[in-house]
Design a protein around this motif. Structure first.
Motif, PDB file in Angstrom:
ATOM      1  N   VAL A 289      43.749 -28.821 -22.379  1.00  0.00           N
ATOM      2  CA  VAL A 289      42.490 -29.084 -23.063  1.00  0.00           C
ATOM      3  C   VAL A 289      42.080 -27.921 -23.970  1.00  0.00           C
ATOM      4  O   VAL A 289      41.299 -28.094 -24.900  1.00  0.00           O
ATOM      5  N   GLU A 290      42.621 -26.726 -23.726  1.00  0.00           N
ATOM      6  CA  GLU A 290      42.348 -25.580 -24.589  1.00  0.00           C
ATOM      7  C   GLU A 290      43.301 -25.543 -25.785  1.00  0.00           C
ATOM      8  O   GLU A 290      42.921 -25.076 -26.869  1.00  0.00           O
ATOM      9  N   ALA A 291      44.531 -26.019 -25.582  1.00  0.00           N
ATOM     10  CA  ALA A 291      45.559 -25.927 -26.616  1.00  0.00           C
ATOM     11  C   ALA A 291      45.502 -27.053 -27.628  1.00  0.00           C
ATOM     12  O   ALA A 291      46.141 -26.979 -28.680  1.00  0.00           O
ATOM     13  N   THR A 292      44.760 -28.113 -27.325  1.00  0.00           N
ATOM     14  CA  THR A 292      44.610 -29.247 -28.228  1.00  0.00           C
ATOM     15  C   THR A 292      43.211 -29.207 -28.838  1.00  0.00           C
ATOM     16  O   THR A 292      42.306 -28.561 -28.299  1.00  0.00           O
ATOM     17  N   PRO A 293      42.989 -29.882 -29.968  1.00  0.00           N
ATOM     18  CA  PRO A 293      41.705 -29.764 -30.661  1.00  0.00           C
ATOM     19  C   PRO A 293      40.531 -30.188 -29.792  1.00  0.00           C
ATOM     20  O   PRO A 293      40.524 -31.287 -29.235  1.00  0.00           O
ATOM     21  N   GLY A 294      39.526 -29.321 -29.683  1.00  0.00           N
ATOM     22  CA  GLY A 294      38.362 -29.655 -28.877  1.00  0.00           C
ATOM     23  C   GLY A 294      37.457 -28.460 -28.661  1.00  0.00           C
ATOM     24  O   GLY A 294      37.724 -27.353 -29.154  1.00  0.00           O
ATOM     25  N   PRO A 295      36.384 -28.667 -27.923  1.00  0.00           N
ATOM     26  CA  PRO A 295      35.370 -27.621 -27.741  1.00  0.00           C
ATOM     27  C   PRO A 295      35.870 -26.344 -27.078  1.00  0.00           C
ATOM     28  O   PRO A 295      35.230 -25.300 -27.205  1.00  0.00           O
ATOM     29  N   ARG A 296      36.995 -26.400 -26.360  1.00  0.00           N
ATOM     30  CA  ARG A 296      37.469 -25.189 -25.678  1.00  0.00           C
ATOM     31  C   ARG A 296      38.376 -24.325 -26.546  1.00  0.00           C
ATOM     32  O   ARG A 296      38.923 -23.326 -26.081  1.00  0.00           O
ATOM     33  N   ASN A 297      38.522 -24.675 -27.815  1.00  0.00           N
ATOM     34  CA  ASN A 297      39.383 -23.885 -28.691  1.00  0.00           C
ATOM     35  C   ASN A 297      38.886 -22.456 -28.890  1.00  0.00           C
ATOM     36  O   ASN A 297      39.698 -21.527 -29.037  1.00  0.00           O
ATOM     37  N   ILE A 298      37.588 -22.249 -28.914  1.00  0.00           N
ATOM     38  CA  ILE A 298      37.063 -20.899 -29.133  1.00  0.00           C
ATOM     39  C   ILE A 298      37.421 -19.998 -27.957  1.00  0.00           C
ATOM     40  O   ILE A 298      37.888 -18.863 -28.136  1.00  0.00           O
ATOM     41  N   GLN A 299      37.227 -20.499 -26.743  1.00  0.00           N
ATOM     42  CA  GLN A 299      37.622 -19.727 -25.573  1.00  0.00           C
ATOM     43  C   GLN A 299      39.130 -19.510 -25.545  1.00  0.00           C
ATOM     44  O   GLN A 299      39.603 -18.451 -25.121  1.00  0.00           O
ATOM     45  N   ALA A 300      39.892 -20.479 -26.018  1.00  0.00           N
ATOM     46  CA  ALA A 300      41.341 -20.334 -26.063  1.00  0.00           C
ATOM     47  C   ALA A 300      41.743 -19.160 -26.955  1.00  0.00           C
ATOM     48  O   ALA A 300      42.657 -18.386 -26.611  1.00  0.00           O
ATOM     49  N   ILE A 301      41.092 -19.020 -28.083  1.00  0.00           N
ATOM     50  CA  ILE A 301      41.381 -17.898 -28.984  1.00  0.00           C
ATOM     51  C   ILE A 301      41.083 -16.573 -28.284  1.00  0.00           C
ATOM     52  O   ILE A 301      41.866 -15.611 -28.374  1.00  0.00           O
ATOM     53  N   LYS A 302      39.984 -16.511 -27.564  1.00  0.00           N
ATOM     54  CA  LYS A 302      39.631 -15.289 -26.826  1.00  0.00           C
ATOM     55  C   LYS A 302      40.683 -14.977 -25.763  1.00  0.00           C
ATOM     56  O   LYS A 302      41.081 -13.820 -25.584  1.00  0.00           O
ATOM     57  N   THR A 303      41.127 -16.011 -25.055  1.00  0.00           N
ATOM     58  CA  THR A 303      42.150 -15.822 -24.025  1.00  0.00           C
ATOM     59  C   THR A 303      43.437 -15.277 -24.632  1.00  0.00           C
ATOM     60  O   THR A 303      44.056 -14.347 -24.094  1.00  0.00           O
ATOM     61  N   LEU A 304      43.848 -15.841 -25.753  1.00  0.00           N
ATOM     62  CA  LEU A 304      45.051 -15.366 -26.421  1.00  0.00           C
ATOM     63  C   LEU A 304      44.896 -13.934 -26.902  1.00  0.00           C
ATOM     64  O   LEU A 304      45.781 -13.094 -26.694  1.00  0.00           O
ATOM     65  N   ALA A 305      43.774 -13.646 -27.546  1.00  0.00           N
ATOM     66  CA  ALA A 305      43.552 -12.307 -28.087  1.00  0.00           C
ATOM     67  C   ALA A 305      43.559 -11.245 -26.986  1.00  0.00           C
ATOM     68  O   ALA A 305      44.104 -10.155 -27.159  1.00  0.00           O
ATOM     69  N   GLU A 306      42.943 -11.575 -25.858  1.00  0.00           N
ATOM     70  CA  GLU A 306      42.931 -10.627 -24.753  1.00  0.00           C
ATOM     71  C   GLU A 306      44.331 -10.374 -24.221  1.00  0.00           C
ATOM     72  O   GLU A 306      44.692  -9.250 -23.860  1.00  0.00           O
ATOM     73  N   ALA A 307      45.169 -11.423 -24.214  1.00  0.00           N
ATOM     74  CA  ALA A 307      46.559 -11.261 -23.782  1.00  0.00           C
ATOM     75  C   ALA A 307      47.385 -10.508 -24.813  1.00  0.00           C
ATOM     76  O   ALA A 307      48.253  -9.711 -24.458  1.00  0.00           O
ATOM     77  N   PHE A 308      47.098 -10.720 -26.091  1.00  0.00           N
ATOM     78  CA  PHE A 308      47.853 -10.068 -27.141  1.00  0.00           C
ATOM     79  C   PHE A 308      47.543  -8.567 -27.230  1.00  0.00           C
ATOM     80  O   PHE A 308      48.440  -7.762 -27.438  1.00  0.00           O
ATOM     81  N   TRP A 309      46.245  -8.227 -27.105  1.00  0.00           N
ATOM     82  CA  TRP A 309      45.809  -6.883 -27.463  1.00  0.00           C
ATOM     83  C   TRP A 309      45.158  -6.102 -26.333  1.00  0.00           C
ATOM     84  O   TRP A 309      44.536  -5.068 -26.559  1.00  0.00           O
TER      85      TRP A 309
END
Length: 311
Positions: A289-309
């Motif tokens: 539900v985070e990886a597909t288009p929807g309201p949780r996309n913003i949190q998904a970006i934060k999750t990725l960024a925290e893992a990346f950096w």
């Protein structure tokens, strides 16, 4: 082919008329409503969540395509507890007609298949209007690369269709502000090479140029190694993955095989031993539900960024 339009308009009928016609763009179609739908059905967890965040549960008669893929979490369970699941996976035409639906929110490969039994054309004779998920339009027409704006457009178009434009605008403005505040303060380096591992062992199913993870990864400061793959979600070869040597592997969690099992497969397979992501054990998991288009996309970006950096 026509380029995808992300606009909505409301047309007022002749002066003095009491009714108003509302039109929105849905892929390569313009669809018109003379009143907001009252018996809507959504397919898939992310599309259903879009309906819920707009407060449209009382305009729905049910949803489809969630439990069959095992994507329903506790938060979603609470949101749909008053609604029946009409089909565990893709609904048949009979299911939608039998529910006396007047609206179906779905997408290509999100409840509908090109040339399949359930399409806007097959449902039109039964008075069921269809709005198509914008990200999915790439399956039937030329579109731009996936972007967060596509998710915003869907919320705004639903707002127009259901006469909750103010609610939709408020949500989209809040998402934009939240994302801008986060990314403005994000310190990144050279974009990290990221592979999206959805499923498959013999051959991997992944996200290409037209799938939402590409946009999520870019917003978080990475680059999808399959960015030049002219597909949405599709199968590639492991040889391509090894050649492009991802620094991070993003796992999509859903279905029978868990995210941990997918990670274990990659960590234990000698063919992947020289991948930077495997050598450094750099994996990050997003729920479907985070990886597909929807309201949780913003949190998904934060999750990725925290893992990346995080380092």
């Amino acid at each position: 082919m026509k380029k995808l339009l992300l606009t909505s308009t409301t047309l007022i009928i002749a002066a003095g008329a009491a009714a108003a016609e509302t039109t929105v763009q849905s892929c390569d179609r313009t669809i018109t409503f003379d009143a907001p739908p009252e018996r809507a059905i959504s397919n898939d967890v992310n599309l259903t969540e879009m309906m819920l965040v707009l407060g449209l549960a009382d305009r729905m008669v049910g949803y489809t395509g969630i439990s069959g893929w095992k994507t329903l979490d506790e938060e979603m369970r609470a949101g749909v507890e008053e609604l029946p699941e009409l089909s565990a996976r893709y609904p048949s035409k009979e299911v939608l007609v039998g529910a006396d639906a007047d609206f179906f929110f779905a997408g290509w490969n999100y409840g509908m298949k090109v040339g399949g039994e359930v399409t806007p054309e097959t449902l039109e004779p039964f008075g069921i209007a269809v709005y198509e998920l914008t990200e999915s339009c790439t399956h039937i027409m030329e579109t731009e690369k996936a972007s967060i704006d596509m998710m915003y457009a869907d919320l705004m178009n639903l707002g127009v269709i259901f006469d909750v434009e103010d609610k939709a605008a408020e949500l989209v403005d809040s998402y934009r502000a939240d994302l801008a505040a986060f990314t403005d303060g994000l310190e990144t380096g050279e974009p990290l090479r990221v592979f999206v591992y959805d499923s498959g062992e013999d051959t991997p199913f992944t996200a290409g140029r037209y799938a939402m993870p590409t946009a999520l990864i870019e917003a978080a400061g990475g680059i999808n190694i399959m960015d030049d793959f002219e597909k949405s979600w599709a199968t590639v070869t492991w040889e391509e993955v090894v050649e492009r040597n991802p620094e991070v592997i993003m796992i999509v969690n859903y279905g029978e095989v868990t995210a941990e099992q997918k990670r274990a497969f990659m960590m234990s397979n000698p063919a992947f031993a020289d991948l930077d992501a495997v050598k450094n054990d750099r994996f990050v998991t997003l729920e479907y539900v985070e990886a597909t288009p929807g309201p949780r996309n913003i949190q998904a970006i934060k999750t990725l960024a925290e893992a990346f950096w995080a380092e």
